[in-house]
Design an enzyme around this catalytic site. Structure first.
Site, short mmCIF file in Angstrom:
data_model
loop_
_atom_site.label_atom_id
_atom_site.label_comp_id
_atom_site.label_asym_id
_atom_site.label_seq_id
_atom_site.Cartn_x
_atom_site.Cartn_y
_atom_site.Cartn_z
N HIS A 265 33.03 29.51 38.43
CA HIS A 265 33.40 30.65 38.50
C HIS A 265 32.36 31.63 39.29
CE1 HIS A 265 36.96 33.86 40.08
NE2 HIS A 265 35.17 34.94 40.02
N HIS B 254 31.17 32.82 43.47
CA HIS B 254 31.19 33.44 44.84
C HIS B 254 29.18 33.14 45.64
CE1 HIS B 254 35.23 34.78 45.04
NE2 HIS B 254 34.43 35.24 43.17
N GLU C 195 42.43 40.90 36.70
CA GLU C 195 41.35 41.48 37.11
C GLU C 195 41.42 43.07 36.98
OE1 GLU C 195 38.95 40.42 40.56
OE2 GLU C 195 36.63 41.45 39.22
N ASP D 152 30.02 34.83 38.43
CA ASP D 152 30.77 35.45 39.55
C ASP D 152 29.81 36.13 40.86
OD1 ASP D 152 33.31 36.49 40.49
OD2 ASP D 152 33.54 38.49 39.62
N ASP D 153 29.23 36.80 40.50
CA ASP D 153 28.26 37.30 41.87
C ASP D 153 27.02 37.99 41.12
OD1 ASP D 153 30.81 37.65 44.20
OD2 ASP D 153 31.65 38.64 42.60
N1 ADE Z 1 35.44 38.28 45.77
C1 ADE Z 1 33.68 38.03 45.02
N2 ADE Z 1 33.66 38.76 43.70
C2 ADE Z 1 35.44 38.68 43.32
C3 ADE Z 1 35.74 39.57 42.23
N3 ADE Z 1 34.92 39.77 41.02
N4 ADE Z 1 36.88 39.55 42.56
C4 ADE Z 1 37.66 39.60 43.58
N5 ADE Z 1 36.90 38.76 44.12
C5 ADE Z 1 35.91 38.59 44.47
ZN ZN Z 2 35.33 35.65 41.33
#
Ligand code: ADE
Ligand code: ZN
Length: 350
Positions: A37, A39, A220, A298-299
């Site tokens: 997961h 992005h 989330e 995630d990011d």
């Molecule tokens: N896009 C990038 N990070 C995200 C996240 N944590 N939740 C939803 N969309 C996203």
């Molecule tokens: Zn995400």
């Protein structure tokens, strides 16, 4: 029954309390990892985005703080900053450079296999021809990274919930046209408070018919009902985050029984204020209840994390030892959307 099998696969073992580092030669941060997961734009280091903005003479200075990091106060501001940062990625070549930078960082964190969310919304405005060019550039960069650093990348095309169902239909066309050994999945990200999973059924049905495997961000910012809807309406096999399922233990049990995989990103949830610290994160409870989960970032630069840090913090918070993390990596590879040959190849790296 499934849960018992899952415990066997994971080789669940727990140490006594207080073990910060695992036994043996390694610290857990050095173990081989599988990340499902991530992005791609969200993994862009702020310095990389600032450099591109400078080259292109675009002023996006407002999205950075004094220390040069991304600045946002909550999830909704995060989405705005994310989209502003992404606005400087305007050519396939930019995505090739981004892919190289991201995979270098992932490999340095011990990641041997990674699935990344790719958004035709940002890569050519959902035009199939333009998307093919972006994808070609990303793939070439991924092939170079594999040869150099032994990290394998696969892509999950992702529509963006707050862009609406009509744009998702265009996005899934890009997905269907490029489905294959590299594009292996379809998903949905974005603002979970806007729209409903049922609005996206058409797109998910198309993706499934094209042989793509399915995941959806849910649970989330929405509660357990959001997870139920994603499972019922989109028929996904993995849920992005899914952590708020913990507010309904019957749902947690259903998820465990059905073998649904939660793509858990603890550092992201904590940075965005969903949980007040690592020990309070529900991943510990998921583990105890036999839920299948993976660990991801995630990011990562947005949340000041890396896969190595996620492992270290989990080790400290829950005393999980090397065996638990090895089980997580193997379970993650099991849940990966790649083909059997790729899985076999990656397994040798674990
Ligand atoms: N896009 C990038 N990070 C995200 C996240 N944590 N939740 C939803 N969309 C996203
Ligand atoms: Zn995400």
């Amino acid at each position: 029954m499934w849960r018992q099998a899952w415990r066997r696969i994971w080789g669940f073992r727990r140490r006594g309390r207080g073990g910060v580092f695992c036994e043996g030669r390694h610290q857990v941060k050095d173990l081989a990892k599988v990340e499902l997961h991530l992005h791609l734009e969200g993994a862009a280091p702020p310095a990389f985005i600032r450099g591109l903005a400078k080259e292109k003479k675009v002023d996006i200075g407002g999205i950075f703080d004094e220390g040069g990091n991304y600045r946002f106060a909550d999830f909704w501001e995060f989405l705005k900053v994310y989209e502003a940062a992404t606005s400087v990625l305007t050519k396939p070549e930019d995505y090739a450079r981004l892919t190289t930078a991201v995979l270098e960082e992932s490999a340095a964190s011990g990641v041997v296999y990674c699935e990344t969310f790719l958004s035709p919304d940002f890569c050519g405005g959902r035009d199939v021809g333009a998307w093919r060019e972006y994808l070609h550039a990303i793939r070439e960069a991924a092939d170079r990274a594999e040869a150099q650093d032994g990290i394998t990348l696969r892509g999950i095309i992702t529509c963006i919930r707050h862009f609406g169902p009509e744009k998702a239909r265009q996005t899934v066309r890009c997905a269907v046209e490029t489905a294959g050994d590299f594009i292996v999945g379809f998903g949905i990200a974005g603002d979970e408070k806007i729209g409903k999973p049922k609005d996206f059924v058409w797109s998910f049905d198309c993706a499934r018919e094209a042989g793509l495997r399915l995941t959806a961000h849910a649970g989330e910012w929405g509660g357990p009902e959001s997870v139920r809807e994603a499972l019922r309406d989109l028929k996904v096999e993995r849920i992005g985050h899914g952590v708020r399922a913990i507010e309904d233990l019957a749902l947690v049990d259903e998820i465990a029984e059905a073998g649904i995989v939660l793509e858990v990103c603890p550092g992201s949830n904590i940075a965005l204020g969903l949980y007040d610290g690592w020990r309070k994160h529900p991943i510990g409870e998921f583990y105890k209840r036999g839920v299948k989960f993976t660990v991801s970032t995630d990011d990562p630069p947005f949340f000041h994390t890396t896969m190595a840090r996620e492992y270290e913090m989990l080790n400290r918070a829950f005393d999980w030892d090397e065996g638990v993390f090895d089980g997580i990596a193997r379970a993650s590879l099991d849940a990966a959307f790649c083909d059997a040959d790729t899985r076999e190849k990656v397994l040798k790296r674990l």
